[in-house]
Design an enzyme around this catalytic site. Structure first.
Site, PDB file in Angstrom:
ATOM      1  N   THR A 268      43.661  36.172  34.582  1.00  0.00           N
ATOM      2  CA  THR A 268      44.956  36.647  34.088  1.00  0.00           C
ATOM      3  C   THR A 268      44.856  38.137  33.794  1.00  0.00           C
ATOM      4  O   THR A 268      43.815  38.751  33.999  1.00  0.00           O
ATOM      5  CB  THR A 268      45.372  35.891  32.813  1.00  0.00           C
ATOM      6  OG1 THR A 268      44.572  36.361  31.711  1.00  0.00           O
ATOM      7  CG2 THR A 268      45.169  34.391  32.968  1.00  0.00           C
ATOM      8  N   CYS A 269      45.922  38.691  33.248  1.00  0.00           N
ATOM      9  CA  CYS A 269      45.901  40.117  32.931  1.00  0.00           C
ATOM     10  C   CYS A 269      44.950  40.424  31.781  1.00  0.00           C
ATOM     11  O   CYS A 269      44.489  41.551  31.627  1.00  0.00           O
ATOM     12  CB  CYS A 269      47.303  40.623  32.608  1.00  0.00           C
ATOM     13  SG  CYS A 269      48.068  39.824  31.176  1.00  0.00           S
TER      14      CYS A 269
END
Length: 535
Positions: A133-134
């Site tokens: 994910t980020c």
């Protein structure tokens, strides 16, 4: 089936290294940094702090790989079955790793199946999953050997990202078995997020399961772990109200933009959102909630923007194609970027020529980049008329209301503790499944053989009702005889029996009934590795 971590012995080395290799022995020592947490966790996290891990590359043995395999087969099977494989997480998150490194490690969702396949082709890895994910890049594996499995995965991460192993070791964190389980449960519950209780991470954990369905290597242990994590995430949010008032990454980005703009300009600042995916949609939603009634959205296609416009009828949302991105940026005071592009959309030369923002809006064009990899190049920071903020800069926003968040986190930890015990009990129960199946099959073979003898003696004129009665009688006798042994093979947390006691019972039954200990999975894996090295 479970295998001992004793695989690090010389027999295994001769199996896993190409006899023709001339690589010399080398070693490197490293110490991971303390995993920084937004939250204060219970003392069990002391295990996460400053782990000294030693990685070694051992010279190959001169012994023949085939003879070594024969030695393996003739050695006591219990050596490989008394201890099971380990669940390990090798991770780099927003708490330990800068975005510059995370973006190199990021794996797009479409590439997760490929990554799982490559990881499971490593010598000591049975199962794998990727959570990218980020805010984090985490590899979950079931490893035949903790030490060698971690070494292989770290080298794979280095190869795919171009980051040296030594640099990865400075930032990564390693967790094993119960700690790895609890970590994923905390992640799913939103306790490990930059923004406590944010809901998007639960959706991302769900996506890991969805993508992993049918992928070879996303096996029973890893699949069960992630499915249980989803249950934990739902339960924590339902029972602790941890998500009430919590901000997501997208809402934190909007808050950050408003913090940097003069208060008098909040209602009139020109907003540009690039990307209309999940993150972009949330940015738009939170802008509208903050009173922004007009914005421009740049996206590859208009369909998503039209759907968002239909959903948020109170705001004027103007669609522009990606080809007009720079033109739109020239007319914007704040630019939010949230696309899946693997290369920057804005570089220094793109931004330097943009007109200066009106002093009423601070005189600086704000780039709020919540993408990983980043959509705004770090070189843009050199432009005097622009300011760039990425996901690592959101900490300033989420620092508020810390005490209330910590109280909710402690409530969530109690739930996670309960769920962790349940998962470990489930995983313990898997240890005896092969023996249970073999014992039932053994009993069924005897029952059928004796039933045939009995029916043949009773003659051909026996009625169907009588046949069914005899069959039911034999089944009942077998089931009652098996009930006691089966009870002593249970290890699901429903009684006080420990895993060691259950395993002792399992090995006793294997010996008494001559049940073959199942090492076939391990042997197949080793044979496959040998064939690869001989090609």
């Amino acid at each position: 089936m479970a295998f001992s971590t004793a695989l690090a012995g010389s027999k295994m080395e001769s199996l896993l290294f190409n006899p023709g290799s001339s690589s010399s022995s080398s070693s490197c020592s490293f110490l991971t940094g303390q995993q920084i947490r937004v939250l204060c966790k219970p003392n069990r996290n002391e295990k996460r702090f400053q782990r000294a891990v030693r990685c070694e590359v051992t010279a190959p043995s001169d012994a023949s790989t085939i003879s070594a395999l024969e030695q393996l087969k003739t050695s006591a099977p219990d050596r490989y079955t008394k201890e099971r494989s380990s669940i390990v997480v090798i991770g780099l998150s927003v708490h330990t790793t800068p975005v510059e490194m995370r973006e190199k490690l990021a794996i797009p969702e479409a590439e997760w199946p490929r990554a799982i396949g490559e990881l499971c082709n490593l010598n000591h890895i049975e199962e794998a999953a990727v959570l990218s994910t980020c805010n984090r890049m985490e590899i979950y594996v079931v490893a035949l050997s903790q030490h060698r499995g971690v070494k292989e995965v770290t080298e794979w991460m280095s190869k795919t990202s171009g980051i040296p192993v030594s640099e990865l070791c400075q930032h990564r964190f390693l967790l094993h078995n119960k700690d790895a389980t609890q970590h994923l449960f905390e992640v799913s519950a939103g306790l490990d997020s930059l923004v406590l209780g944010e809901g998007q991470i639960l959706a991302q954990v769900k996506q890991v399961v969805k993508v992993g369905q049918g992928v070879v290597g996303f096996g029973r242990n890893i699949s069960g772990l992630f499915k249980h994590a989803i249950t934990v995430g739902k339960r924590v949010r339902a029972e602790t109200n941890i998500a009430a008032g919590a901000v997501s990454v997208s809402s934190a980005a909007v808050e950050l933009a408003l913090m940097k703009l003069p208060e008098s300009s909040h209602a009139t600042a020109r907003m540009l959102v690039i990307g209309a995916g999940k993150m972009g949609k949330l940015v738009i939603k939170h802008l509208v909630a903050k009173g922004c009634t007009k914005m421009v959205v740049v996206n590859r296609s208009e369909e998503r923007v039209a759907a968002i416009r239909e959903e948020m009828k109170g705001a004027e949302i103007i669609y522009k194609p990606l080809s007009e991105m720079l033109t739109c940026a020239a007319e914007a005071d704040v630019v939010f970027t949230s696309t899946a592009s693997e290369t920057p959309l804005f570089l220094k030369e793109n931004v330097a020529d943009l007109p200066v923002v009106d002093p009423a809006f601070g005189g600086l064009r704000l780039f709020i980049d919540i993408s990983v990899p980043r959509n705004v190049g770090s070189c843009v920071e050199d432009v005097e008329t622009a300011r760039v903020y990425n996901v690592d800069d959101l900490k300033e926003v989420v620092a508020a209301n810390k005490e209330d968040r910590l109280r909710k986190a402690m409530e969530a930890q109690a739930i996670i503790g309960e769920e962790s015990k349940q998962f470990e009990a489930w995983r313990d129960s898997l240890e005896t499944v092969p023996t249970i199946k073999k014992l039932r099959a053994y009993a069924e073979r005897i029952r059928m053989a004796e039933l045939e003898k009995c029916l043949s003696k009773m003659g051909d004129d026996i009625s169907k009702k009588s046949r069914r009665a005899v069959d039911d009688l034999s089944r009942g006798i077998v089931n009652k005889l098996l009930h006691g042994p089966m009870q002593h093979l249970r290890c699901d947390g429903s009684d006080s029996r420990t895993l060691d006691e259950t395993l002792e019972n399992m090995h006793a039954l294997n010996r008494m009934f001559g049940l073959e200990t199942d090492t076939s999975l391990f042997e197949q894996k080793i044979r496959a590795k040998i064939e690869q090295t001989q090609k």
